[in-house]
Design an enzyme around this catalytic site. Structure first.
Site, PDB file in Angstrom:
ATOM      1  N   CYS A  47      11.248  -0.185 -10.107  1.00  0.00           N
ATOM      2  CA  CYS A  47      11.074  -1.176  -9.038  1.00  0.00           C
ATOM      3  C   CYS A  47      12.304  -2.021  -8.798  1.00  0.00           C
ATOM      4  O   CYS A  47      12.502  -2.517  -7.693  1.00  0.00           O
ATOM      5  CB  CYS A  47       9.871  -2.068  -9.341  1.00  0.00           C
ATOM      6  SG  CYS A  47      10.155  -3.263 -10.680  1.00  0.00           S
ATOM      7  N   GLN A 796      -6.847  14.221 -15.628  1.00  0.00           N
ATOM      8  CA  GLN A 796      -6.735  14.182 -14.170  1.00  0.00           C
ATOM      9  C   GLN A 796      -7.870  13.367 -13.548  1.00  0.00           C
ATOM     10  O   GLN A 796      -7.676  12.611 -12.598  1.00  0.00           O
ATOM     11  CB  GLN A 796      -6.750  15.602 -13.609  1.00  0.00           C
ATOM     12  CG  GLN A 796      -5.452  16.363 -13.790  1.00  0.00           C
ATOM     13  CD  GLN A 796      -4.354  15.801 -12.903  1.00  0.00           C
ATOM     14  OE1 GLN A 796      -4.381  15.918 -11.688  1.00  0.00           O
ATOM     15  NE2 GLN A 796      -3.377  15.161 -13.529  1.00  0.00           N
ATOM     16  N   GLU A 863      -7.627  16.105  -7.182  1.00  0.00           N
ATOM     17  CA  GLU A 863      -7.830  15.066  -6.178  1.00  0.00           C
ATOM     18  C   GLU A 863      -9.221  14.439  -6.192  1.00  0.00           C
ATOM     19  O   GLU A 863      -9.391  13.290  -5.777  1.00  0.00           O
ATOM     20  CB  GLU A 863      -7.617  15.654  -4.778  1.00  0.00           C
ATOM     21  CG  GLU A 863      -6.236  16.197  -4.508  1.00  0.00           C
ATOM     22  CD  GLU A 863      -6.178  16.843  -3.137  1.00  0.00           C
ATOM     23  OE1 GLU A 863      -5.711  16.181  -2.201  1.00  0.00           O
ATOM     24  OE2 GLU A 863      -6.620  17.998  -3.015  1.00  0.00           O
TER      25      GLU A 863
END
Length: 927
Positions: A47, A796, A863
């Site tokens: 960042c 996941q 997903e």
């Protein structure tokens, strides 16, 4: 630590070694010094603001007062090296290494105890260390012990990630004569470019050149999506030109000295509402309909209409760089890039430079997270860097810092949805009409596909006979939004689930009862006429209710809420039917290349990219298991064949005395496996696994005569014999892909190979005075069919759930009135942290089941877990609804995601929020 006398030389220690810097640059940070000078790349740049912790190191200094050594953590991106005189710095490499020894904190099998007195560092609500249970599937008792499929095997690079030894694109050492590139971007949202003055930039020391659209020898992107802006800009952050310099600092100074004159254009559109007002759309409306919606509305007991707003989401991946190295002849290029789609980078660079694709080789070792954000955008960065390399003749490195990446690249599409739902008093929904608009940004990108997938997936788990779904992608003057994990499903399905909760509120029923009443129950067809069996969906739902003790906890929550006025608990459970894959057959093809070398070692390459999801680990598992049936046929229970390669577990290596280095995956490269498809849509392991399987079967077929002739031989004996007999030990594997299609004119098709089913239950506690919440417990049950690697698959699920939780509760994009993104780092943009993990977090896989379609009956889970994070959102909504009921305020209110503390606080309406509203009303009147 030795005592040091003061001098003009900077002396400090890194990982126990003395560092002497005679010409220390006052502007150089510790992070830059560690990465560039000492090549300690385990300390990551993320960042640049000290807000994310990726560059955290330990600094130890002598305290002259106490005469003791003090240790404290610092963010290296903010610490000048000149402040470290006499200090000792410890980086992740100094903690432990796979080459020497691991520290317990780096070994995933050991977790250090946290003293009670340190737990306050985690406190907002009183915090506890998260705990939970992972329930794997049982491996068939008849499966050979050496067969790794279905077993929880560690990610191949897991320990390297923990020790900082995993090398990413940004970590590649500088090459000879390398130059650095920085991008000049638009400061206006919609304007004509009057002039670009490069004179002052080119006069600066170290600046080599500035790349503009005129330097592109081939195609400058598409007509409506230029690589480098020409004549006008469509958003703040659009790339206008690029500076090439000897150092990063020099390039950034030149960016500041590049002067662009603009003439503002109208209209300037930022929101979906403004786009609708101006009829500003990127593509035609997408629509699906079944039954007679209008007639059904006339026959229901009640009708409710409402709105749902879902904010965008930033990818927050790591490793944003690309390195382009021109070769000395034939216009060849080597490109090292962090991408989900190296073939797309290759094609884009080819068209940009007007050279054949075969002169360009893209290399992907590991990506460092993608989430959809590295499907298309890396091709743009790669092409611009390639133009710089082509013009200067030198290698070009382009790495975006976090602020620039968030400013330039788009993310998840924000959504505005309007619904009208007709239902009976029993909670049975008879008619549902939903219209959705997504903010596509200034160019098309993937917005049309996202709209299509949004519409296709919006029904989720529910059988509603009269349905109408409509969707449009709005064109606005913001950076183009793009693919993101879930691809429209997390936004669209939140609208559907909000309809369910609205119906439950009107009927006086619990939301879970309305969900259950309207779910698919038997073999049926979706709104687009694709047949499926919902039996795994029902099993996931029932097991989730059972494992979470949902009904008894519902009573406990009610009892807690009776006793507490300013704190309320909420409980919610959501089902999920997630469609996997692309809606086109050609996007499901894959290839692999497997080499066996004369020493018996095996090199596997395939078209998938290691995003961190463990695809390479699964490929080696698949390559491994391909040997099992042939061995059993040829040798019975003989073990000779299993010395072929290392089974990637310590137990198997010890039992068989096989080195784990026998099997290896080097990288994904367009030179070894061409014409690949993006690693996306949750099918990377599916299709590439089929290709690896095919290659292994070809090789085994060639080796069968040799094995039959010498069944007691070793793997090395067979390979040596095969080489002597001129048998090829290299094979290409190929998978043609799943059939998939969608006819939008007819509104029907079979667009998806299969579905993943799941359910999640979450309980939260909301502080009604601050709007803050804590997550008490989450239970997830997921249908993985036959998991290839339950450890990786559950990882996941947990990761996508947490990312979804961030979408729905904390991650809020904020813009200045001029269209400049304000939240460009983790200090302004709040991603989930360790304190956001539920105190109890349980994940279970359904017992194994069979499907002939996929590799070893496995399913892609990359997903699907995103949407399950909405169970936290609806649990918060449940708590807020309880607070509103207690205050005699209407339960129904406009649903806005993310449910930030500010929004939750205002939704828990009381006399204090009324004072706030009165204040702002009076201020507005005074103005």
């Amino acid at each position: 630590m030795p005592h040091l006398s003061r001098s003009d030389e900077l002396v400090f220690f890194v990982n126990g070694r003395k560092v002497l810097e005679r010409n220390a640059d006052l502007e150089v940070t510790l992070l830059t010094f560690l990465r560039k000078n000492l090549r300690l790349t385990g300390t990551k740049y993320a960042c640049g603001r000290g807000g994310c912790g990726a560059c955290t190191v330990m600094v130890s200094k002598h305290d002259p007062v106490s005469r003791k050594i003090r240790h404290f953590s610092v963010t290296a991106c903010l610490v000048p090296i000149c402040s470290l005189y006499g200090a000792a710095v410890t980086t992740v490499e100094g903690v432990g290494s796979i080459k020497t020894r691991l520290h317990p904190v780096q070994d995933g099998r050991h977790f250090p105890e946290i003293s009670d007195r340190f737990l306050s560092a985690l406190e907002d609500f009183p915090a506890t260390v998260p705990q939970g249970v992972q329930r794997y599937q049982s491996v068939d008792s008849h499966q050979a012990l050496q067969d790794p499929v279905g077993r929880p095997i560690m990610h191949l690079s897991g320990l390297k990630h923990a020790t900082g030894e995993a090398i990413f694109c940004d970590d590649i050492p500088m090459v000879d004569k390398e130059l650095l590139m920085a991008l000049v971007t638009s400061t206006r949202a919609h304007a004509k470019i009057i002039s670009v003055d490069l004179s002052k930039a080119l006069e600066l020391p170290g600046v080599v050149d500035v790349i503009t659209a005129e330097d592109i020898p081939g195609t400058n992107g598409a007509e409506d999506d230029k690589l480098l802006a020409v004549d006008k800009v469509l958003c703040v952050g659009q790339i206008v030109c690029a500076v090439v310099a000897e150092t990063e600092a020099q390039a950034k100074r030149a960016v500041e000295e590049t002067k662009i004159a603009y003439e503002d254009l109208e209209p300037v559109i930022f929101t979906i509402e403004d786009a609708i007002k101006h009829s500003s759309f990127l593509c035609p409306e997408k629509k699906l309909e079944q039954g007679n919606v209008e007639k059904a509305f006339e026959e229901v007991d009640q009708i409710v209409e409402g709105e749902v707003h879902v904010g965008g989401q930033e990818h927050i991946y790591g490793n944003t760089g690309v390195l382009v190295i021109p070769k000395t002849e034939d216009k060849e290029l080597d490109i090292y890039v962090s991408t989900q789609d190296p073939a797309h980078v290759q094609k884009t660079v080819s068209s940009t430079l007007n050279i054949p694709i075969n002169r360009i080789t893209c290399h992907v070792k590991r990506v460092g997270g993608g989430f959809g954000g590295k499907v298309g955008r890396p091709a743009v960065l790669g092409a611009i860097a390639a133009v710089g390399a082509n013009k200067t003749g030198y290698p070009i490195r382009l790495v975006l810092d976090r602020e620039d990446d968030m400013l330039i690249t788009g993310g998840r599409h924000p959504l505005f949805g309007k619904y009208k739902v007709g239902f009976m008093n029993s909670g049975r929904i008879r008619a549902l009409d939903i219209e959705c608009f997504i903010n596509g940004g200034c160019t098309l990108d993937d917005s049309e596909l996202v709209t299509e997938f949004l519409i296709l997936k919006m029904e989720n788990a529910y059988k509603i006979r009269n349905l109408r779904f409509r969707g449009r992608a709005c064109m606005t003057n913001l950076p183009s939004n793009t693919a993101f994990r879930g691809f429209g499903f997390p936004q669209g399905t939140l609208v559907t689930e909000s309809c369910i909760t609205a119906v439950a509120a009107k009927c006086g029923l619990l939301p879970e009862k309305v969900r259950e009443k309207n779910m698919y129950k038997t073999v049926d067809k979706t709104i687009y006429k694709q047949a499926f069996n919902p039996e795994p969906l029902i099993r996931c739902w029932n097991e989730c209710l059972d494992k979470s003790s949902f009904h008894s906890r519902r009573m406990q929550v009610a009892e807690f809420n009776k006793k507490n006025y300013w704190r309320k608990r909420g409980l919610a459970v959501v089902p999920m039917k997630f469609s996997v894959g692309f809606a086109a057959t050609s996007f499901h093809q894959a290839a692999a290349l497997v080499h066996i070398y004369t020493d018996g070692s095996v090199l596997v390459t395939h078209g998938g990219n290691e995003l961190g999801q463990g695809i390479h680990t699964k490929m080696l598992q698949k390559a491994e298991v391909e040997k099992s049936p042939h061995v059993q046929t040829l040798l019975g229970q003989g073990q000779g064949f299993w010395t072929a390669v290392a089974v990637e577990t310590p137990v198997a290596s010890r039992e068989l005395k096989v080195p784990m280095s026998h099997m290896h995956i080097c990288e994904t490269s367009t030179a070894t496996v061409p014409n690949t498809i993006a690693t996306a849509a949750s099918i990377g392991s599916d299709v590439n696994g089929r290709a690896v399987q095919n290659a292994c079967q070809i090789l085994l077929k060639r080796l069968e005569p040799i094995i039959k002739k010498n069944p007691e031989g070793t793997w090395e004996d067979w390979i040596e014999a095969a080489f002597e007999q001129r048998i090829s030990l290299s094979a290409t594997g190929y998978f043609r892909g799943y059939e998939a299609f969608m006819d939008w004119e007819k509104g029907e098709g079979d667009p998806f190979p299969y579905y993943v089913y799941g359910a999640a239950s979450s309980e939260v506690e909301v502080d009604c005075l601050t709007g803050a919440h804590k997550k008490i417990r989450t239970d997830i049950v997921m249908d993985a069919c036959c998991s290839l690697n339950p450890a990786i698959d559950i990882g996941q699920i947990e990761g996508s759930f947490t990312q979804g939780m961030g979408l729905y509760t904390t991650e809020e994009l904020k813009y200045f009135p001029e269209g400049v993104l304000y939240s460009r780092g983790p200090d302004d943009y709040k991603i989930p942290t360790i304190t956001d993990v539920p105190e109890e977090f349980n994940v279970s896989l359904l017992p194994s089941s069979q499907t002939p379609l996929t590799i070893y009956s496995s399913k892609g889970l990359g997903e699907s877990g995103m949407f399950l994070g909405s169970s936290v959102f609806f649990a918060i909504a449940d708590a807020v609804a309880t607070a509103r009921r207690e205050r005699d305020i209407a339960e129904d209110f406009t649903v806005r995601s993310p449910a930030t503390p500010e929004r939750v606080r205002m939704a828990c309406a009381d006399r204090f929020t009324e004072m706030v509203l009165q204040f702002f009303t009076s201020e507005k009147t005074a103005c």
